[in-house]
Scaffold this active site. Structure first.
Site, short mmCIF file in Angstrom:
data_model
loop_
_atom_site.label_atom_id
_atom_site.label_comp_id
_atom_site.label_asym_id
_atom_site.label_seq_id
_atom_site.Cartn_x
_atom_site.Cartn_y
_atom_site.Cartn_z
N HIS A 165 0.81 -1.21 0.00
CA HIS A 165 0.00 0.00 0.00
C HIS A 165 0.84 1.26 0.00
O HIS A 165 0.41 2.30 -0.49
CB HIS A 165 -1.05 -0.06 1.11
CG HIS A 165 -2.19 -0.94 0.70
ND1 HIS A 165 -2.21 -2.29 0.97
CD2 HIS A 165 -3.29 -0.69 -0.06
CE1 HIS A 165 -3.30 -2.82 0.43
NE2 HIS A 165 -3.97 -1.88 -0.19
N CYS B 268 -10.39 -2.28 -10.74
CA CYS B 268 -9.88 -1.17 -9.92
C CYS B 268 -8.48 -1.45 -9.39
O CYS B 268 -7.92 -0.64 -8.66
CB CYS B 268 -10.83 -0.85 -8.77
SG CYS B 268 -10.94 -2.17 -7.57
C1 PEP Z 1 -6.82 -4.75 -5.18
O1 PEP Z 1 -6.60 -5.65 -4.38
O2 PEP Z 1 -6.59 -4.83 -6.40
C2 PEP Z 1 -7.39 -3.47 -4.72
C3 PEP Z 1 -7.77 -2.55 -5.55
O3 PEP Z 1 -7.45 -3.26 -3.38
P1 PEP Z 1 -6.19 -2.94 -2.43
O4 PEP Z 1 -5.02 -2.64 -3.31
O5 PEP Z 1 -6.56 -1.78 -1.59
O6 PEP Z 1 -6.03 -4.18 -1.65
#
Ligand code: PEP
Ligand code: MG
Length: 754
Positions: free
Chosen positions: A361, A676
């Site tokens: 993240h 996403c």
């Molecule tokens: C994903 O896992 O692709 C996502 C968009 O969520 P995050 O990156 O916040 O886990």
């Protein structure tokens, strides 16, 4: 044996001079194994040879002079075979090379063991003996274990050595390779942020101002003594006098006559206050550790505790003294949202995270902020980044430390070229998101970090495809109240009038811990994360849903997205709670307002749910594919672990085939699906997804202009012709090459990055 090994490795790690560290190493190994000779050779890849770096048993004059080619002698053979070689009579072996300078005629037995880091041979460790015998299995396993442990210490040991000198700014340290976190280039000064530290995180450093170091040390001692007085006062009455006496002992230990004296001597030798403290505390603590008497062994713990307190105060003053540079390259063990919040946006130019990988993240945050990031560079200890002049190259995933001015100049030109390209993309941001052949795309933003920035472009996007709600939770010291959440969510919903805003319920756990709700797990990404945690805590889930529903009154554009769904029962339970929250809110507003019923969707990021799509489509309104987690779970590669960072690739053929099937299935079910994950915001990724038939993409606002610019130049029918070839590829590399060739033919490749 384990203790001996640990101590030998620790000694090497703590000695800033490589020559001294290796000299200590060979004599320690020789003593531990009771053998007659131990030597270490390090690989020089430029010269393709192993250089004798230290020996206890061979001719010391040969150190730094005798080199053995990669394909020569027994040393070269150990390197080539990448495994130990154990010979009773080395000189009789056909690979034996006579090297008169080392004077090894007296030795017969030879055991050589490679030192390997990430598949690269760093050197060879040898032991030798005059008696003609094969070394025992125990001796061999000792050397193998030592080699494995040494590898991570020795990698870039020279770099550590240079960086530990008192004026690192003037030293050309070189290049460090990490993993690409966020693209772009930046030049700035390293600024280290660290949570409360311990001695392991302190790397030895010299100082050229002993006076200043001494006064820092005295100040820290004074504050520590005052702290002990306060503690003693608070505990008096609760503890018997003999137990309270420990505080007097601590006072005495800190006095000049005992530890204080030793530390002053270290400072006089040129070590900085922290390093002096570390050297003395560890030396004494280790002496106590080795004692037979259990009572005295415990005193080692006291010394460490005492040292830790002084260290905390030293670090406090140090952080206060470090002025924020004009262009900050934030360096931390793990960059967190809170750390980012500490640095003014205008000054923050790049991020370096010693831990983490491409889709940690921290990397996603960097991409959202539009600043380059390099992840997983652990060769240089944390504090040695402080004040270093750095070029962060987020395209290559590398960092240049103390670069020469000519190199800075070249990179500045690249930065200008980058800015030029960005301006080109931005100039088309207001145009519709459609392909050259007129196919329409829904291009939305991922939001949740720099909200002010993101909403300024709201008119040029088709809404928010993913609002990550966890960041507001992470930067607080407690759960935000319902009212605080309402205010936050209202801002987002009103920022995108008449456009969908997909708000994801809290997805903490994994690499996003809440500071006020610590979770300690062996496998956090497979553990209590996302919906699993919030369904176990309906009080958190319900407050969040109520806040979303209330914020949606008068807006009507809220969509709710559920993260980490792996099971249909989780969907049912979530829907039940959402319904309950809706009734509560409806009751509360008492018919004065209409409470819209939001659409509810599910993230497709755990592979299991991909096999229950028909059932899912009957339960919820839409789905959103999280390629970041889907990749980690399909490939069984922790997205946060730099050791396996090279295996984490969303362009892996299996991931692409899974996405292709998903696209076909959702299309057949008329189940709206958007993407996403980060793949949708990358040129190669978005083209492949478009070829598969996906047309709803959500990405960070920084990538939006570039992706729109690219899609507007693509003919979808041409792209679709490419799909069978992509799906037939056997590796991510092949996939990349295919799409790059396509882009090159269209003369687009060189317009996508400087
Ligand atoms: C994903 O896992 O692709 C996502 C968009 O969520 P995050 O990156 O916040 O886990
Ligand atoms: Mg996810």
């Amino acid at each position: 044996m384990l203790g001996q090994l640990r101590r030998i490795v620790q000694d090497v790690a703590q000695e800033p001079s490589l020559a001294n560290a290796l000299a200590g190493l060979v004599s320690n190994v020789k003593n531990a194994l009771q053998t007659e000779c131990c030597s270490v050779y390090l690989a020089d890849y430029q010269q393709q040879q192993f250089m004798l770096m230290a020996t206890d048993g061979l001719n010391k004059d040969a150190i730094g002079k005798v080199a053995i080619g990669f394909s020569e002698g027994l040393i070269g053979w150990v390197g080539q075979r990448e495994e130990p070689i154990n010979l009773a009579a080395a000189h009789l072996h056909p690979r034996f090379k006579v090297t008169p300078e080392v004077s090894e005629d007296c030795f017969s037995a030879f055991l050589g063991c490679p030192i390997i880091h990430h598949r690269k041979v760093l050197g060879v460790l040898t032991i030798q003996q005059s008696a003609s015998r094969v070394f025992s299995e125990d001796e061999e396993s000792f050397l193998v274990t030592l080699g494995v442990q040494l590898a991570s210490v020795l990698v870039n040991a020279e770099m550590r050595e240079l960086a530990s000198q008192s004026s690192p700014k003037h030293v050309h340290v070189g290049q460090l390779q990490g993993l690409i976190g966020a693209p772009g280039i930046a030049i700035g000064q390293g600024f280290v942020l660290q949570p409360a530290s311990d001695f392991d995180a302190i790397s030895l450093q010299k100082s050229d101002d002993p006076e200043k170091e001494l006064s820092r040390f005295y100040r820290a001692v004074k504050v520590t003594k005052a702290e002990f007085n306060r503690l003693a006062e608070r505990m008096s009455g609760h503890l018997p006098p003999d137990a309270l006496a420990i505080f007097d002992v601590y006072h005495q230990l800190l006095d000049a006559a005992s530890l204080g004296n030793e530390i002053e001597a270290q400072i006089a030798e040129g070590w900085c206050a922290k390093s002096s403290l570390k050297r003395v505390v560890e030396k004494f603590a280790r002496q106590f550790d080795d004692m037979d008497d259990a009572y005295l062994r415990e005193r080692g713990t006291d010394i460490r505790d005492l040292g830790q307190r002084v260290l905390n105060h030293l670090l406090e003053t140090e952080q206060r003294h470090h002025k924020l540079p004009e262009h900050v390259v934030l360096v931390a063990e793990n960059v967190t949202a809170t750390m980012l919040a500490e640095i003014p946006r205008v000054q923050l130019v790049a991020i370096v995270s010693l831990k983490g990988s491409v889709n940690s993240h921290a990397a996603i945050m960097a991409r959202a902020l539009g600043i380059p990031a390099v992840m997983g560079v652990d060769e240089l200890p944390l504090m040695q980044w402080q004040g270093q002049q750095l070029i962060v190259d987020g395209y290559q995933g590398n960092i240049l430390v103390s670069p020469a001015e000519a190199i800075c100049h070249e990179y500045r030109q690249l930065m200008n070229k980058d800015a030029e390209l960005n301006a080109r993309y931005q100039a088309e941001l207001h145009l519709p998101g459609q392909s050259a052949c007129g196919a329409r795309f829904n291009l939305m933003v991922n939001s949740g970090l720099a909200i002010e920035l993101e909403t300024t472009q709201s008119e040029f996007t088709d809404g928010v495809g993913l609002y990550r709600t966890e960041f507001p939770f992470i930067i607080r010291s407690r759960f935000p109240t319902e009212q605080e959440q309402i205010e936050l969510y209202s801002k987002v919903l009103t920022g995108y009038p008449d456009k969908p805003v997909v708000m994801r319920t809290l997805d903490v756990g994994g690499d996003k811990p809440l500071p006020y709700f610590p979770i300690s797990e062996e496998n956090p990404f497979l553990g209590w994360r996302g919906i699993r945690l919030t369904l176990d805590h309906p009080e958190i889930f319900l407050v969040q849903i109520r806040a979303m529903l209330k914020a949606n009154i008068g807006n009507g554009n809220l969509h709710i997205l559920l993260p980490m769904i792996s099971d249909l029962a989780e969907v049912d339970e979530s829907l039940r709670l959402i319904k309950q929250a809706w009734f509560e809110v409806d009751d509360e507003v008492n018919q004065q307002h209409v409470v819209p019923k939001p659409k509810v969707g599910v993230m497709i990021e755990v592979p299991s749910i991909m096999y229950q799509l028909p059932e899912l489509a009957r339960k919820v309104d839409f789905c959103s594919v999280g390629t970041n987690d889907l990749t980690q779970y399909l490939l069984a590669v922790d997205r946060n672990n730099p050791r396996v960072g090279n295996l984490y690739d969303a362009l892996h053929p299996s991931v692409l085939r899974a996405l292709h099937q998903l696209g076909q299935q959702t299309h057949g079910l008329q189940f709206p699906a958007s993407i996403c994950g980060e793949l949708a915001g990358e040129p190669i990724g978005v083209l492949i997804l478009a070829a598969m038939g996906f047309n709803r993409f959500s990405m960070n606002h920084r990538n939006l202009a570039k992706i729109k610019w690219l899609l507007r130049r693509i003919d979808l029918s041409e792209l679709k012709l490419l799909l069978p070839e992509i799906l037939a590829c056997q590796s991510p590399k092949q996939v990349r090459l295919q799409v790059q060739r396509f882009l090159d033919q269209k003369q687009l490749l060189n317009q996508l990055r400087a």
